[in-house]
Design a protein around this motif. Structure first.
Motif, PDB file in Angstrom:
ATOM      1  N   TYR A 186       0.857  -1.182   0.000  1.00 53.58           N
ATOM      2  CA  TYR A 186       0.000   0.000   0.000  1.00 53.58           C
ATOM      3  C   TYR A 186       0.894   1.232   0.000  1.00 53.58           C
ATOM      4  O   TYR A 186       2.114   1.141   0.209  1.00 53.58           O
ATOM      5  N   ARG A 200      -0.895   0.076  -5.711  1.00 56.30           N
ATOM      6  CA  ARG A 200      -0.951  -1.052  -4.799  1.00 56.30           C
ATOM      7  C   ARG A 200      -0.911  -2.345  -5.601  1.00 56.30           C
ATOM      8  O   ARG A 200      -1.638  -2.515  -6.579  1.00 56.30           O
ATOM      9  N   GLN A 265      -6.682   3.416   6.618  1.00 59.41           N
ATOM     10  CA  GLN A 265      -6.959   3.909   5.274  1.00 59.41           C
ATOM     11  C   GLN A 265      -8.180   3.201   4.670  1.00 59.41           C
ATOM     12  O   GLN A 265      -8.639   2.179   5.174  1.00 59.41           O
ATOM     13  N   HIS A 266      -8.640   3.771   3.545  1.00 61.94           N
ATOM     14  CA  HIS A 266      -9.683   3.151   2.708  1.00 61.94           C
ATOM     15  C   HIS A 266     -10.928   2.757   3.511  1.00 61.94           C
ATOM     16  O   HIS A 266     -11.470   1.650   3.357  1.00 61.94           O
TER      17      HIS A 266
END
Length: 466
Positions: A186, A200, A265-266
């Protein structure tokens, strides 16, 4: 100002693995071993050799007798509490004597350390490498794979603020022997790798013209290691990547910066085929800075109309960190009713310390499911999801504090559905301890959940059929 109190740290895979990344491409790596331990030096029974260490085999003075006796005393203040660094002019043998006594007092397997005269060594790091068990597991792996050091200033920057030199890309090793394979796990937002569009999953083809896939030359391996893990900002290297699904490679020139990691994240939701709302987040590190990101993630999930029915936590690259972060996340997943009256984890030290924590001096108490914030502003209630199950994505880099989260939730009968590959197997941890500018990481405790289970040195295995 950061909290200077000692916090237990689960044995993070990522820290020890950095130094071994390229070595592991061609050989086994024992995370800190400097070679054949048993043959590193002659063992003598007294100080008649004139080493000046005062060493007597099997006799140990308190570590405090030798603390901060530094060959190169530090100046300035500890940024965690703004107090002057403790240091007096000393010799390497003073640092070695401190390591010897400290290890004998706190190391989990202290009775398996070969007692060597500290006066026979010139380098504290060399001596520290020997202060661990040489026993091996039934699978013939080193019993202690988690013995390493960090420059204290670098460790403070990383653990307190998530800062370290790099490009903002996390590498993952897929195949260690030629044709070897490594990929981008990542990237952190607003970093050189992210801004350059590094994807990624992209595979490394070459670095600075050196064939990453096939080279076996030691000079080239050293150069690859230096490029992958720069020591400071301002280092420039040319990376050739092949993106997922692409047949062609492309070159990206990256210049290292001081990177602030983004541990969470995400964060988002998806709708399952059955119509359920499922939350997802990528959780990469149990750093102090993860607390705010985890709280924001839970609030995001709670803001969804009707809430979420399931949660997927992607911890495939989470090597561990602070146990209190894992405990907080466990509480936020399960909620107050499920965690009330239960322990998240109990720490077990060596047999010298059955009732007292040898690092803090406090009576041994279980780690609870923390229900409040630790970082400023501290003491605020944590949001909760009140879920009865959670789905975790795991791999061989899912370690220590990440495994404690799985184990802690299972200890209170929260269903943990594991998908992916087995975890690394690290039911151990330590308190990073500074002396003379080096932070030493030596295994000091094992952890068990509310049901008393902690035997997962071979890792947690994904659910059958998952």
């Amino acid at each position: 100002m950061s909290d200077p109190r000692p916090r237990p740290l689960a044995a993070r895979a990522g820290l020890a693995a950095f130094a071994c990344f390229i070595l592991a491409l061609t050989s086994a790596c024992d995370s800190g071993s400097s070679g054949n331990d048993s043959a590193a030096s002659p063992i003598v029974d007294d100080d008649e050799a004139g080493t000046g260490s005062g060493w007597v085999s099997g006799v140990f003075l308190p570590a405090s007798t030798f603390a901060a006796q530094c060959r190169d005393p530090r100046t300035g203040n500890d940024p965690r509490d703004d107090r002057p660094w403790p240091a007096i002019q000393g010799r390497p043998v003073g640092e070695h004597n401190w390591l010897r006594s400290w290890s004998n007092d706190t190391y989990l397997w202290y009775d398996e350390i070969v007692d060597r005269d500290p006066g026979l060594y010139d380098d504290p790091l060399e001596y520290f490498d020997l202060l661990k068990t040489t026993e091996r597991t039934p699978s013939d792996a080193p019993k202690d794979r988690f013995h390493f050091t960090y420059d204290t200033e670098d460790w403070i920057a990383l653990s307190q603020a998530g800062e370290s030199a790099g490009y903002g890309a996390q590498w993952t090793l897929i195949s260690r022997s030629p044709p070897r394979e490594a990929a981008v796990a990542y990237t952190d937002p607003d970093t050189p790798a992210f801004d350059a569009g590094v994807q990624r999953g992209a595979r490394i083809v070459s670095i600075d013209g050196i064939d990453f896939v096939n080279t076996n030359d030691q000079e080239n391996l050293d150069a690859l290691n230096d490029a992958l893990f720069p020591e400071s900002a301002g280092e420039t290297h040319a990376f050739e990547f092949r993106d997922v699904g692409s047949e062609t490679a492309h070159t990206v020139v990256l210049t290292s910066e001081i990177i602030t990691a983004t541990p969470v994240q995400h964060v988002g939701t998806v709708t399952s085929p059955a119509g359920a709302t499922v939350g997802y987040m990528l959780f990469n590190d149990h750093l102090r800075t993860a607390e705010a990101g985890l709280i924001d993630a839970v609030r995001t999930f709670n803001a969804v109309p009707g809430g979420i029915e399931d949660l997927i936590i992607d911890m495939r690259y989470n090597g561990g960190g602070y146990l209190y972060i894992a405990s907080q996340l466990g509480y936020m997943i399960a909620g107050s009713a499920a965690t009330a009256g239960h322990d998240f984890e109990r720490l077990q030290f060596n047999d010298k310390h059955p009732e007292t924590n040898p690092v803090t001096g406090s009576p041994l108490r279980p780690i609870p499911f923390y229900s409040e914030t630790e970082a400023a502003p501290s003491g605020r209630p944590l949001p909760t999801l009140d879920l009865r199950r959670v789905i975790v994505l795991t791999g061989p880099n899912t370690c220590s504090a990440s495994e404690s989260l799985i184990n802690g939730l299972r200890g209170i009968d929260i269903e943990v559905i594991q998908i992916g590959e087995p975890t690394c197997g690290k039911p151990y941890g330590f308190y990073p301890t500074d002396n003379c500018g080096t932070s030493y990481f030596t295994i000091q405790f094992r952890g068990v959940n509310a049901k008393g289970f902690g035997d997962y040195s071979d890792g947690f295995v994904p659910n059958e059929g998952a």
